[in-house]
Design a protein around this motif. Structure first.
Motif, PDB file in Angstrom:
ATOM      1  N   GLU A  87     -29.493  20.711  36.515  1.00  0.00           N
ATOM      2  CA  GLU A  87     -30.902  20.675  36.094  1.00  0.00           C
ATOM      3  C   GLU A  87     -31.325  19.201  36.044  1.00  0.00           C
ATOM      4  O   GLU A  87     -31.129  18.517  35.039  1.00  0.00           O
ATOM      5  N   GLY A  88     -31.878  18.710  37.161  1.00  0.00           N
ATOM      6  CA  GLY A  88     -32.228  17.297  37.220  1.00  0.00           C
ATOM      7  C   GLY A  88     -30.983  16.454  37.209  1.00  0.00           C
ATOM      8  O   GLY A  88     -30.035  16.671  37.975  1.00  0.00           O
ATOM      9  N   ALA A  89     -30.948  15.516  36.293  1.00  0.00           N
ATOM     10  CA  ALA A  89     -29.780  14.643  36.175  1.00  0.00           C
ATOM     11  C   ALA A  89     -28.753  15.201  35.224  1.00  0.00           C
ATOM     12  O   ALA A  89     -27.681  14.588  35.037  1.00  0.00           O
ATOM     13  N   ASN A  90     -29.030  16.355  34.622  1.00  0.00           N
ATOM     14  CA  ASN A  90     -28.128  16.944  33.623  1.00  0.00           C
ATOM     15  C   ASN A  90     -27.324  18.089  34.231  1.00  0.00           C
ATOM     16  O   ASN A  90     -27.703  18.700  35.236  1.00  0.00           O
ATOM     17  N   PHE A  91     -26.228  18.374  33.558  1.00  0.00           N
ATOM     18  CA  PHE A  91     -25.310  19.424  33.996  1.00  0.00           C
ATOM     19  C   PHE A  91     -25.293  20.514  32.924  1.00  0.00           C
ATOM     20  O   PHE A  91     -25.178  20.239  31.725  1.00  0.00           O
ATOM     21  N   ILE A  92     -25.365  21.790  33.371  1.00  0.00           N
ATOM     22  CA  ILE A  92     -25.335  22.934  32.449  1.00  0.00           C
ATOM     23  C   ILE A  92     -24.043  23.701  32.680  1.00  0.00           C
ATOM     24  O   ILE A  92     -23.771  24.166  33.793  1.00  0.00           O
ATOM     25  N   SER A  93     -23.270  23.796  31.632  1.00  0.00           N
ATOM     26  CA  SER A  93     -22.037  24.568  31.670  1.00  0.00           C
ATOM     27  C   SER A  93     -22.272  25.900  30.942  1.00  0.00           C
ATOM     28  O   SER A  93     -22.802  25.922  29.811  1.00  0.00           O
ATOM     29  N   GLU A  94     -21.862  26.992  31.585  1.00  0.00           N
ATOM     30  CA  GLU A  94     -22.055  28.337  30.990  1.00  0.00           C
ATOM     31  C   GLU A  94     -20.713  29.033  30.848  1.00  0.00           C
ATOM     32  O   GLU A  94     -19.928  29.099  31.810  1.00  0.00           O
ATOM     33  N   MET A  95     -20.465  29.565  29.635  1.00  0.00           N
ATOM     34  CA  MET A  95     -19.272  30.375  29.404  1.00  0.00           C
ATOM     35  C   MET A  95     -19.715  31.839  29.307  1.00  0.00           C
ATOM     36  O   MET A  95     -20.652  32.184  28.575  1.00  0.00           O
ATOM     37  N   ILE A  96     -19.005  32.699  30.022  1.00  0.00           N
ATOM     38  CA  ILE A  96     -19.314  34.132  30.033  1.00  0.00           C
ATOM     39  C   ILE A  96     -18.131  34.877  29.421  1.00  0.00           C
ATOM     40  O   ILE A  96     -16.982  34.733  29.864  1.00  0.00           O
ATOM     41  N   ILE A  97     -18.445  35.665  28.395  1.00  0.00           N
ATOM     42  CA  ILE A  97     -17.423  36.495  27.750  1.00  0.00           C
ATOM     43  C   ILE A  97     -17.624  37.924  28.250  1.00  0.00           C
ATOM     44  O   ILE A  97     -18.683  38.539  28.009  1.00  0.00           O
ATOM     45  N   HIS A  98     -16.641  38.447  28.954  1.00  0.00           N
ATOM     46  CA  HIS A  98     -16.714  39.794  29.496  1.00  0.00           C
ATOM     47  C   HIS A  98     -16.082  40.804  28.521  1.00  0.00           C
ATOM     48  O   HIS A  98     -15.146  40.485  27.787  1.00  0.00           O
ATOM     49  N   ASP A  99     -16.642  42.031  28.547  1.00  0.00           N
ATOM     50  CA  ASP A  99     -16.110  43.108  27.708  1.00  0.00           C
ATOM     51  C   ASP A  99     -15.967  42.651  26.249  1.00  0.00           C
ATOM     52  O   ASP A  99     -14.861  42.612  25.676  1.00  0.00           O
ATOM     53  N   VAL A 100     -17.087  42.308  25.703  1.00  0.00           N
ATOM     54  CA  VAL A 100     -17.102  41.783  24.333  1.00  0.00           C
ATOM     55  C   VAL A 100     -16.522  42.818  23.379  1.00  0.00           C
ATOM     56  O   VAL A 100     -16.845  44.009  23.439  1.00  0.00           O
ATOM     57  N   GLN A 101     -15.663  42.349  22.487  1.00  0.00           N
ATOM     58  CA  GLN A 101     -15.054  43.198  21.477  1.00  0.00           C
ATOM     59  C   GLN A 101     -15.565  42.812  20.081  1.00  0.00           C
ATOM     60  O   GLN A 101     -16.093  41.729  19.865  1.00  0.00           O
ATOM     61  N   LEU A 102     -15.379  43.735  19.170  1.00  0.00           N
ATOM     62  CA  LEU A 102     -15.831  43.470  17.805  1.00  0.00           C
ATOM     63  C   LEU A 102     -15.080  42.288  17.203  1.00  0.00           C
ATOM     64  O   LEU A 102     -15.629  41.535  16.384  1.00  0.00           O
ATOM     65  N   SER A 103     -13.845  42.067  17.653  1.00  0.00           N
ATOM     66  CA  SER A 103     -13.046  40.950  17.137  1.00  0.00           C
ATOM     67  C   SER A 103     -13.519  39.601  17.673  1.00  0.00           C
ATOM     68  O   SER A 103     -13.092  38.544  17.170  1.00  0.00           O
ATOM     69  N   ASP A 104     -14.401  39.585  18.666  1.00  0.00           N
ATOM     70  CA  ASP A 104     -14.916  38.320  19.211  1.00  0.00           C
ATOM     71  C   ASP A 104     -16.022  37.713  18.351  1.00  0.00           C
ATOM     72  O   ASP A 104     -16.406  36.553  18.571  1.00  0.00           O
ATOM     73  N   ALA A 105     -16.531  38.474  17.409  1.00  0.00           N
ATOM     74  CA  ALA A 105     -17.630  37.957  16.586  1.00  0.00           C
ATOM     75  C   ALA A 105     -17.161  36.728  15.816  1.00  0.00           C
ATOM     76  O   ALA A 105     -16.088  36.719  15.191  1.00  0.00           O
ATOM     77  N   GLY A 106     -17.941  35.657  15.889  1.00  0.00           N
ATOM     78  CA  GLY A 106     -17.595  34.422  15.191  1.00  0.00           C
ATOM     79  C   GLY A 106     -18.266  33.221  15.837  1.00  0.00           C
ATOM     80  O   GLY A 106     -19.219  33.360  16.619  1.00  0.00           O
ATOM     81  N   GLN A 107     -17.754  32.028  15.517  1.00  0.00           N
ATOM     82  CA  GLN A 107     -18.352  30.780  16.011  1.00  0.00           C
ATOM     83  C   GLN A 107     -17.909  30.467  17.433  1.00  0.00           C
ATOM     84  O   GLN A 107     -16.735  30.612  17.787  1.00  0.00           O
ATOM     85  N   VAL A 108     -18.872  30.014  18.236  1.00  0.00           N
ATOM     86  CA  VAL A 108     -18.625  29.542  19.605  1.00  0.00           C
ATOM     87  C   VAL A 108     -18.998  28.062  19.657  1.00  0.00           C
ATOM     88  O   VAL A 108     -20.102  27.692  19.212  1.00  0.00           O
ATOM     89  N   LYS A 109     -18.102  27.219  20.181  1.00  0.00           N
ATOM     90  CA  LYS A 109     -18.334  25.764  20.164  1.00  0.00           C
ATOM     91  C   LYS A 109     -18.139  25.174  21.567  1.00  0.00           C
ATOM     92  O   LYS A 109     -17.199  25.514  22.272  1.00  0.00           O
TER      93      LYS A 109
END
Length: 364
Positions: A87-109
């Protein structure tokens, strides 16, 4: 599998050690945002970074699950993948979590190597359970109130339940009840009075997501049996109950009015009879007084000084006086006849003999 995972972790450590020695002059411009995902779906997090970065690390609940270098991604779990955008001079990193589980709920950093600033967000996971109407299609009686129950089982959090009514009804309402033994279940009860055939749909909507689940049943309405009126416990239609209540109220008012009118008539009649009897008594009293006064004027004055004598003495005196009266009647009459004149009326006395008593009467 375990050996491949260990090799992946070792490779990440080696890369991190090498990058740490080189340093980095980029920074995080915008961190990820909170995401609410449905269990079994995908969750995506974006992190915008300035140019010059060497290593991007994604952590879930305090554990690094994905790393990216200018040469590519380091994947340790197939459920976590990455994508990148410029995006212009910036870089966008995307993390994709597949098959989300109830145990995945929490903080993402999202963080950079050798950078004091990081970006954090929170992942919320919702679970869509089952939605059902026990019994399926229903057969109900026309104009007879009935209840339809919809149950949502194993939902996290509990959904909002509502109804879509596709049948003609005279009344409808619904309410929800929590299951006391299952905090992840709720049921909704629809009360309605059907008047025709159609469908009824129970709808469950997730909070925070544009997701809904529904279940539909067909409602078949039949006429009430002819002998249902004679059966105990059979309820009347709403219009019949209202008509009966109005009729009873009007009848009660009419009875009260008739009682008031009757009381007024009785009271008035009693007053008239009392007045009429009073007039009759007054007339009778006046007539009796007049008759008594007239009798006294016609009969003369009674000699109240007379006292009756004993019968034996009276009989003897009567026998002794009879010859004397006979012998003296002629001279007495003659002397009286000579004494009377045309101008005056002297009192005349009569001696009336009786076997029982003698009364002297004086005529004036």
């Amino acid at each position: 599998m375990e050996g491949a995972a260990e090799k992946g972790v070792l490779a990440v450590l080696v890369v991190l050690a090498g990058l740490a020695a080189c340093g980095s002059g980029s920074e995080i411009i915008e961190g990820p945002k909170n995401v609410t995902a449905l269990k079994g779906s995908e969750a995506r997090f974006n992190c915008t970074i300035s140019q010059g970065w060497k290593l991007i690390m994604w952590a879930l609940r305090g554990t690094v699950v994905l790393s990216m270098t200018p040469n590519g991604s380091i994947i340790t779990n197939d459920r976590f993948t990455s994508a990148s955008y410029q995006e212009g001079a910036n870089f966008i990193s995307e993390m994709i979590i597949h098959d989300v589980q109830l145990s995945d709920a929490g903080q993402v950093k999202c963080s950079l190597q050798n950078s004091d600033r990081d970006g954090a967000a929170f992942l919320s996971v919702q679970v869509m359970g089952r939605l059902l109407i026990p019994g399926g299609s229903l057969v109900v009686i026309e104009d007879n109130p009935c209840n339809i129950t919809c149950r949502a089982l194993n939902w996290t959090p509990l959904p909002d339940l509502s109804w879509e009514i596709g049948v003609p009804v005279s009344h409808s309402s619904y309410y929800s009840i929590l299951e006391p033994e299952d905090l992840q279940s709720v049921e909704s009860v629809l009360a309605l009075t059907p008047q025709g055939n159609g469908t009824v749909t129970c709808v469950a909507e997730m909070k925070g997501l544009d997701v809904r689940e529904s279940v539909t049943v067909r409602l078949t309405v039949v006429q009430p049996p002819l002998d249902s009126i004679d059966k105990p416990g059979t309820s009347l239609p709403t219009w019949a109950i209202v008509l009966l209540a109005v009729s009873l109220s009007l009848l009660l008012i009419l009875v009260i009015v008739l009682i008031i009118i009757l009381c007024c008539c009785v009271s008035r009649t009693e007053k008239e009879e009392s007045s009429y009897q009073s007039e009759i008594r007054k007339s009778a009293t006046m007539k009796t007084s007049k008759d008594t006064l007239g009798t006294k004027l016609e009969s003369g004055n009674e000699n109240y000084g007379y006292h009756s004598e004993p019968a034996s003495l009276h009989d003897k005196s009567s026998e002794a006086s009879v010859p004397e009266q006979r012998s003296s009647r002629q001279p007495h009459q003659e002397s009286n006849h000579h004494q009377l004149g045309p101008a005056n009326h002297p009192p005349v006395s009569f001696n009336m003999g009786s076997p029982k008593k003698v009364r002297n009467v004086t005529l004036v």
